[in-house]
Structures are given as C-alpha cells and as structure tokens.
Design an enzyme around this catalytic site. Structure first.
Site, PDB file in Angstrom:
ATOM      1  N   TYR A 183       0.754  -8.698  40.150  1.00  0.00           N
ATOM      2  CA  TYR A 183       0.324  -8.068  41.537  1.00  0.00           C
ATOM      3  C   TYR A 183       0.561  -9.240  42.421  1.00  0.00           C
ATOM      4  O   TYR A 183       0.058 -10.273  42.372  1.00  0.00           O
ATOM      5  CB  TYR A 183      -1.269  -7.666  41.173  1.00  0.00           C
ATOM      6  CG  TYR A 183      -1.544  -6.443  40.502  1.00  0.00           C
ATOM      7  CD1 TYR A 183      -1.696  -5.262  41.191  1.00  0.00           C
ATOM      8  CD2 TYR A 183      -1.355  -6.394  39.105  1.00  0.00           C
ATOM      9  CE1 TYR A 183      -1.890  -4.128  40.541  1.00  0.00           C
ATOM     10  CE2 TYR A 183      -1.558  -5.517  38.334  1.00  0.00           C
ATOM     11  CZ  TYR A 183      -1.852  -4.257  39.124  1.00  0.00           C
ATOM     12  OH  TYR A 183      -2.353  -3.141  38.302  1.00  0.00           O
ATOM     13  N   HIS A 369      -3.887   8.766  39.498  1.00  0.00           N
ATOM     14  CA  HIS A 369      -3.404   7.482  39.014  1.00  0.00           C
ATOM     15  C   HIS A 369      -4.030   6.923  37.724  1.00  0.00           C
ATOM     16  O   HIS A 369      -5.120   6.947  37.486  1.00  0.00           O
ATOM     17  CB  HIS A 369      -3.567   6.255  40.038  1.00  0.00           C
ATOM     18  CG  HIS A 369      -2.856   4.987  39.639  1.00  0.00           C
ATOM     19  ND1 HIS A 369      -1.616   4.849  39.667  1.00  0.00           N
ATOM     20  CD2 HIS A 369      -3.431   3.872  39.372  1.00  0.00           C
ATOM     21  CE1 HIS A 369      -1.296   3.620  39.400  1.00  0.00           C
ATOM     22  NE2 HIS A 369      -2.323   2.874  39.064  1.00  0.00           N
TER      23      HIS A 369
END
Length: 593
Positions: A183, A369
């Site tokens: 990330y 998601h």
C-alpha cells in the site's frame, strides 16, 4: 441503429472483438462486431472458463447466416441446446468483419442458460477464420478470452464537455517492492482553491501494462492544518515509519478498484472542492498486488478529476460501511461457504443522521469490496426493523472487477435505519485461517456508499467480539494486561503461550465445526465504529451493540422467466435482415468498429 445498443466494450486487447448491448424490457439485445470472416462465439460463464457455460455461435457462410444456442458441461464439451433462446435479428459479413445482432430473454427457464442479472457477468468470447460448417467445431486457438462486465448496470457514459478543466493526482515512478502486497501513500494538494467547484467525473489513470498490478486506489481527505512540506515524498502506508500527517487522513472521498472505469456523478450531484469545508490536502492510497514478486517495477498510476465552476444542487459524500478491517474478522479453512456481516448500526445512524440530517440522505451508488476469497456481496437495508429491497448486490463477485454500481432509484437512509454488508467467502482451497487484513490473501467486507447531501459521517462499521470467538475453540484465559499483538493465550494447556492466531490455526477445523462457528459469529455482539472527519468520533463509537434479528440467508426475489415458446408474442421481434456484401463492393468502407 447503434442507438439500440447504448453500451459497448472491446473484449480483446487487439480491438478485434467489440460487443454492443442494450436492455429491451425483459430481454437483452446484443451486437457483435468481430474482425473475422469465420464463426464468432459469445458466452456467459460463472467461472470465466468454458466449463458449464451458456454459449451462442454464429456467422455468415456462403451468404447464409447461422446462429446456434449451445451449452457446455462441466467437462467443457460443447452441446447444442434443445431450447434455442438466442434469436438472430441481423447478420452481415464484409471483406474483414462479421457482424451479428441477436437477443435473448434475461431469464429463460432453461437450465442450460445463465440468467442475466445486475451481478457481474463473466463474458467469454472466441472467433475463428473458418465457419462452423467447414470443419465442425474448429478450435479457436488464441482467439479467445474472458471479460467481466455489468450488462444490466454498466458505467454511465455521460458526454462531458471536452473543454472542462481537470487535474491529475498521479504517483511519480514509485518503486513497487517484490512482495505480494504494497500500500503506497502519497499526499497531494488540491489545486482548485478560494472558490467552490464541483468534480463531475473521476477517471483512473493506470500505467500501461499495470492493469493487474494496481488493485485499488482510495482518495482520503486530510486535515486542512497541514503545510506544503507533507507533499515532498510518498511512503508505504500503515508502516511504523509512516509520516504522522498521514494519520490525519481518515475520510474517504473516492474509491476505485480493479476493472472499474471512470465514475460520472449524477447531474444534480458533485464532489465539492475549493471551500474551507472541502479537501485541501488529500492522500492517495494505491494498493499494488504483486503475487509473482516481480522485481524492478516502478509505477506512475493515479486519478484524473474533471471539474466545473457550474455548481450542482448537492455536495456528494462517501460512507465506508461494513466490517472494520481487523484480525477479529476471520474465516476457517476448507469452507465452501462462510458468511461475514459488517453492521452500519441503527445506533450510529440514529446519532449521526439525527444530528446532521433528520430527513435522511440519498444514496445513489455503491462499491462492494472484498478480496480473493470473496464470492458474493450484498448490501441489506432495514427500516424500522423491516427489510427493504437490497441496496446493492453482486452474486457473482469478481475480485478483478470492482466498480461503483449506480442505483436504479436513489435510496433514502433515515435515522434509525441499519445497513448490513453481507459477504460470502469460499476457502475450500486454503488450509489455514483467513484473516481480515490489507493483503489480497487477507479479507475485507466493505461497502462504499456515495450519497448526498454530505454530512459529517465517514465510517459506519463494526467489529465482532473476539473473546467469544476464542471460546468456541476452547480458550479459557489470556494474559492480562495485553502487552503484545496478537495477544497471548494463558489456558488451556494446548494453547498456552500461543498467539490467538496460532491457536485458531491449531484448532482442527471441519466443515461442520466451521458451520457452527459461522452461526455463532453472526449472533455475537459487535463493537460500533462511527467516525467523523478529522479523526473525530460520534459518541456511540466503541460501544457494544447486538446485531438485529434478521432472516438468514437473505431471501431472493423470485425470478419471472420467459421460455422460448413465449417469444413469438414478444413486442421486440425484429425483421431479420440478411446482408451479404462481397469484398469488391465493400472494399473502401473499412472495418465496422
């Protein structure tokens, strides 16, 4: 007329196979434009492969059109369907292309057909330079593929003025580590200031060749009290050495995930920028998925925001709902189905909406998601304890295709309503626990709700109680005070000095044990997450609430199907035009794409 097919997608990388489609009442009209003079194949598949697929094959051979409804069994054997539900309306062949237009009812009553719903559809395609009749079922070789689409709820293709200004938020040659999940966070300053504008569209800018590397992008609003020094460099997110300024970025203002196209806001709504209440500093979080541990990658992907000074009626907001991402969300191995629920609780919505917007908010789009184990996601909505129609759903969830779904009708969410994000997982191919977490091999269960008018509520989520989960496997006591994470178990003997993660993995999970555990987890008290902007919290945050008494599993609405025999009375029967134009007469017209 192409107006009958308002949506289109190129299915292959070479641009040789274009699909156009549009809904006609209870039927779907499709048009294939393919660079071949042989047969064209098109199908719907649960897996994206040839097994158990619903297939149609057609073409023009010696001036005569043909279209045949087929299906495949679990061994991928192609068989003619005794009930022919695809109906040819138009066929044409020129010197380079074959064009087929046909239709099919959404629900046909045929067990060999796949119903077409608002869920993700895995379209499979193939073509060959020869027709079917020349050599039987010619193998299509490399001219085949699959693409996930929403045939009934695609991205809206609204034509925006080409002269509208825009700005790009893109990474600059970020080194992507040779590990499966990274990330990356980069701070930006919104260039539009001092005067209110509305963002009307957000487009992904994915570096060519990195379509599978960039898994999702989140854009967060950060504290407005920062200064330009935070713009100097990016850093790995959720890292101990991450800059403190990143911790001020809690409010999601936009989300994009793999496979998604750009998102266009409805005509009466926009993302507000340029005022003191709007984002000034934003954090862009990019999730890189590198399961092959490829070395030496650098990436410059990001987002383009198109905006206008012509203000719309409402400011858009985003609420993140579902399961707070944590190890307290876990799924046993070897389970063909396991259901997790994340609660946007009645208590949170009562407090936040009661204070900010008693008349309620209007939800107009939802992004569902999850990660690799996800199979289906539903967003359930309850008002005064009574279940409403699903807010959004995807019963054919595809990890590689996640985008905002527009609601057919905007939905009002009122104080005292509650929302449940219901995620279905399969872990049949896993031998260890699956944990809630950031990696694609971990899991999430989230819904991003786009709504208006914007209020001060950014996260409405829950965490299940961990101690009752551990009691299921026989844990009696943990070491207190908790000084390590994951915390350590004190008794019984078989788990002594193990972390709770190791204990859960040591437990001998069977499918019956997993099912019992699932039933327990769904009834456990939950810890409420109810967040404002700038890291503030509503007073209900951290409180414990009981999940509502609901019907499980969700009862789907009955499908009304139309068999092939009914089609003769359809209003949409179209004259069959057969046009065979030789290469000599069409030579100067070019391809039909």
């Amino acid at each position: 007329a192409l107006r009958s097919y308002p949506h289109s997608a190129v299915l292959d990388g070479a641009g040789a196979y274009r699909l156009r489609w549009g809904r006609r009442g209870s039927a779907l009209a499709l048009r294939l434009e393919v660079r071949t003079r042989g047969y064209v194949g098109f199908g719907l598949s649960a897996s994206g492969g040839m097994a158990s697929a619903d297939i149609v094959v057609g073409g023009v051979e010696r001036g005569q059109p043909y279209l045949q409804d087929y299906f495949t069994d679990e061994n991928r054997v192609l068989k003619k369907d005794p009930q022919q539900d695809y109906h040819l309306e138009y066929a044409m062949e020129n010197s380079t292309h074959t064009i087929l237009a046909f239709s099919r009812e959404l629900h046909t009553c045929d067990t060999n057909d796949k119903s077409i719903t608002e869920s993700t559809v895995r379209v499979i395609w193939a073509y060959h330079h020869k027709d079917m009749g020349e050599a039987g079922q010619n193998y299509h070789g490399s001219y085949r593929g699959t693409k996930s689409l929403r045939l009934l709820n695609p991205e809206r293709e609204e034509v925006l003025s080409a002269s509208l200004p825009y700005f790009d938020l893109t990474n600059k040659d970020v080194p992507v580590p040779d590990k499966d999940t990274t990330y990356w966070c980069q701070m930006f300053k919104i260039p539009v200031q001092h005067e209110k504008h509305h963002v009307t569209k957000v487009e992904p800018l994915i570096q060519k060749g990195h379509e599978n590397l960039v898994h999702h992008i989140l854009l967060y609003q950060c504290s407005s009290n920062l200064n330009d020094s935070v713009l100097d460099y990016g850093h790995e997110c959720y890292h101990p050495n991450m800059p403190d300024s990143f911790l001020t970025c809690e409010t999601v203002i936009f989300a994009w995930a793999i496979g998604g196209e750009g998102f266009t806001y409805p005509p009466h709504v926009g993302l507000s920028i340029g005022t003191a209440a709007d984002p000034l500093f934003v954090l862009m979080e990019v999730h890189y998925d590198n399961p092959s541990y490829t070395e030496g990658l650098t990436d410059s992907s990001g987002l383009r925001l198109i905006y206008t000074p012509v203000l719309r009626k409402y400011d858009a907001g985003v609420i993140e709902a579902g399961l707070w991402v944590s190890l307290f969300h876990n799924i046993p191995p070897g389970m063909p189905e396991f259901v997790s629920e994340g609660h946007c609780t009645l208590e949170c919505l009562e407090e936040a909406l009661g204070a900010e917007r008693p008349a309620g908010i209007q939800v107009f789009a939802v992004l569902l998601h999850a990660h690799l184990a996800g199979r289906a996601i539903r967003m359930r909505h309850f008002h005064n304890g009574e279940e409403q129609k699903l807010l959004a759903y995807d019963d054919e969830f595809d990890f590689n295709f996640q985008e905002f779904q527009y609601l057919k009708e905007e939905r009002t969410i009122l104080p005292g309503d509650n929302l449940i994000t219901e995620c279905h997982y399969s872990t049949v191919d896993r031998i260890r626990m699956t944990w809630g977490g950031l990696s694609t091999r971990n899991e999430m269960c989230l819904s991003y709700l786009l709504y208006y008018p914007r209020i001060n509520l950014t996260r409405c989520a829950s965490i299940p109680d961990i101690m009752e989960q551990l009691q299921f496997i026989g844990v009696k006591e943990i070491y207190r005070p908790v000084r390590t994470w994951p915390f350590i178990i004190k008794s019984p003997k078989q788990y002594k000095n193990l972390s709770f993660m190791d204990a859960m993995n040591k437990f001998k999970w069977s499918r019956s044990e997993g099912l019992s555990y699932n039933q327990l987890v769904l009834k456990l008290p939950v810890n409420v997450r109810c967040s404002k902007t700038d890291n503030a919290e509503w007073s209900i945050q951290g409180m414990t609430a009981l999940p509502p008494e609901i019907v499980r599993p969700y009862k789907t609405e009955p499908v009304i199907c139309s068999s092939s025999s009914c089609l003769s009375c359809s209003l949409f029967l179209t004259l069959l035009f057969i046009v065979h134009i030789t290469a000599s007469t069409i030579g100067n017209t070019g391809p039909f794409v």
